[in-house]
Design a protein around this motif. Sequence first.
Motif, short mmCIF file in Angstrom:
data_model
loop_
_atom_site.label_atom_id
_atom_site.label_comp_id
_atom_site.label_asym_id
_atom_site.label_seq_id
_atom_site.Cartn_x
_atom_site.Cartn_y
_atom_site.Cartn_z
N HIS A 88 0.81 -1.21 0.00
CA HIS A 88 0.00 0.00 0.00
C HIS A 88 0.85 1.27 0.00
CE1 HIS A 88 -3.24 -2.79 1.80
NE2 HIS A 88 -3.48 -2.59 0.52
N GLY A 89 2.17 1.11 -0.08
CA GLY A 89 3.05 2.26 -0.29
C GLY A 89 3.45 3.03 0.94
N GLY A 90 3.29 2.45 2.14
CA GLY A 90 3.49 3.21 3.35
C GLY A 90 4.79 3.02 4.09
N ALA A 91 5.66 2.14 3.62
CA ALA A 91 6.89 1.83 4.35
C ALA A 91 8.05 2.71 3.88
CB ALA A 91 7.25 0.36 4.17
N ALA A 92 9.13 2.69 4.66
CA ALA A 92 10.31 3.49 4.30
C ALA A 92 10.82 3.13 2.91
CB ALA A 92 11.41 3.27 5.34
N ILE A 93 10.82 1.82 2.59
CA ILE A 93 11.34 1.44 1.28
C ILE A 93 10.48 2.00 0.16
CG2 ILE A 93 10.13 -0.80 1.26
CD1 ILE A 93 13.61 0.10 -0.22
N ASN A 94 9.18 2.11 0.37
CA ASN A 94 8.31 2.73 -0.63
C ASN A 94 8.68 4.19 -0.85
OD1 ASN A 94 6.29 0.75 1.11
ND2 ASN A 94 5.99 0.58 -1.10
N VAL A 95 8.91 4.89 0.27
CA VAL A 95 9.24 6.31 0.21
C VAL A 95 10.53 6.53 -0.58
CG1 VAL A 95 9.89 8.32 1.59
CG2 VAL A 95 8.03 6.83 2.36
N LEU A 138 12.89 4.19 -8.32
CA LEU A 138 13.29 2.79 -8.38
C LEU A 138 12.05 1.91 -8.42
CD1 LEU A 138 15.96 2.91 -5.52
CD2 LEU A 138 16.33 3.31 -7.96
N THR A 139 12.10 0.86 -9.19
CA THR A 139 10.99 -0.09 -9.22
C THR A 139 11.08 -1.01 -8.01
OG1 THR A 139 10.90 -0.07 -11.64
CG2 THR A 139 9.88 -1.94 -10.53
N LEU A 140 9.97 -1.14 -7.28
CA LEU A 140 9.93 -1.99 -6.09
C LEU A 140 9.06 -3.21 -6.36
CD1 LEU A 140 10.45 -2.52 -3.03
CD2 LEU A 140 8.39 -1.13 -2.58
N LYS A 141 9.61 -4.38 -6.06
CA LYS A 141 8.85 -5.62 -6.11
C LYS A 141 8.88 -6.27 -4.73
CE LYS A 141 9.54 -6.82 -10.99
NZ LYS A 141 10.05 -7.87 -11.93
N VAL A 142 7.76 -6.85 -4.32
CA VAL A 142 7.67 -7.51 -3.03
C VAL A 142 7.30 -8.97 -3.26
CG1 VAL A 142 6.60 -7.51 -0.75
CG2 VAL A 142 6.96 -5.35 -1.95
N GLY A 145 16.43 -2.66 7.53
CA GLY A 145 16.20 -3.69 6.53
C GLY A 145 15.34 -3.14 5.40
N GLU A 146 14.55 -4.02 4.81
CA GLU A 146 13.62 -3.67 3.72
C GLU A 146 14.34 -3.28 2.43
OE1 GLU A 146 10.94 -0.55 4.87
OE2 GLU A 146 10.36 -1.53 6.75
N GLY A 147 15.66 -3.29 2.40
CA GLY A 147 16.39 -2.80 1.24
C GLY A 147 16.59 -1.30 1.27
N THR A 148 16.33 -0.66 2.43
CA THR A 148 16.42 0.80 2.51
C THR A 148 17.83 1.32 2.25
OG1 THR A 148 16.52 0.54 4.93
CG2 THR A 148 14.40 1.16 3.98
#
Length: 354
Positions: free
Chosen positions: A81-88, A95-99, A320-323
């Motif tokens: 839903h786009g709410g985490a640090a990695i989304n920001v 950058l393209t994000l895949k989960v 974490g999260e790839g940040t």
Amino acid sequence: MSLTLQQQLQHIIDHKTKPLGALGRLEEVAMQIGLIQQTTKPVIQHPHIIVFAGDHGIATTGLVNTFPQEVTAQMVLNFMHGGAAINVFCRQHKLTLKVVDAGVNFDFSSNPVDLISAKIGYGTKNYLNEPAMSVAQAQQAIDKGKAIVAETAASGCNCIGLGEMGISNTSSAALIMSAMTGLPVVTFTGRGTGLNNDQLQTKIDTLHQVYEKHALSELKEKPIELLARIGGFEIAMMAGAYLEAVKQKMVVIVDGFITTAALLIANAIFMAEKQKSLVSDWKTLIDHCIFAHTSHEAGHEKILGRLGVRPLLNLSMRLGEGTGAALAMPLIQSAVTFLNEMASFESAGVSNKE
């Protein structure tokens, strides 16, 4: 006599309109990316961050974690839903994000979100009592990680950073690092998501018990068996992702503590395959990786030192999260851009010091 690619790259870097070495680490990164891509004109195309999520059975005991296991699934939904640090950070740096659901103890099928479903199981088993997974499951996770990265490369991406989410996965990472280095598990055991002193001691005692139960000191040369004993589905999948990314000659960005543990597994597999002549003449997997940052998690700086690498950033992060990988990506892009676009002394008509 013709120059080697490394000599050609060094000549280009040294003759930009600047004093020798004036761009510091960016010059090293530019050189490394040129060698990875085997060209004097490297490019970064469609960079991705891929976050692998999985649950760990040990989390149900509360012995090594403060947050409940359910937080893994909740955070995956937050990612979607786009709410985490990695989304920001991914939005900020385009950058393209895949989960990826590597093995979360939750059924996401009823949630209308874009999620890569690669679930091996609904979390691993509690390695305090039994192996976390079977060897077959570990191999399956590795293979799925490879397939996800192969598909990503086929889409035109040539630069990838990996991230993770999984309550208690710092414990699995600490055990992996201890087994692979022979150093005591306490060396790599930190506070994770916020343990107090008493909780940290319980975590250390628990992991020491696990280490002895599974005789991890005997598994350094058996990385897939090590994964099966104490790994996580997301860690195994990241190991496969690293192996495929290097095969695809992608620029690989290593994030933090858990992703480095996955890299140790991947490199051990790589070296075993190299001995069997199943891979090319690369020295090690590590040579194809750029390390994003030094995690504030216990032992990360020590393991980086043993690998002989210097991360780009040190921001005392341990999310974490790839940040960390996402934050390092603009520096990596800058290294390539200066190599390709910055004028040389000759082209700019600037006198060079002899």
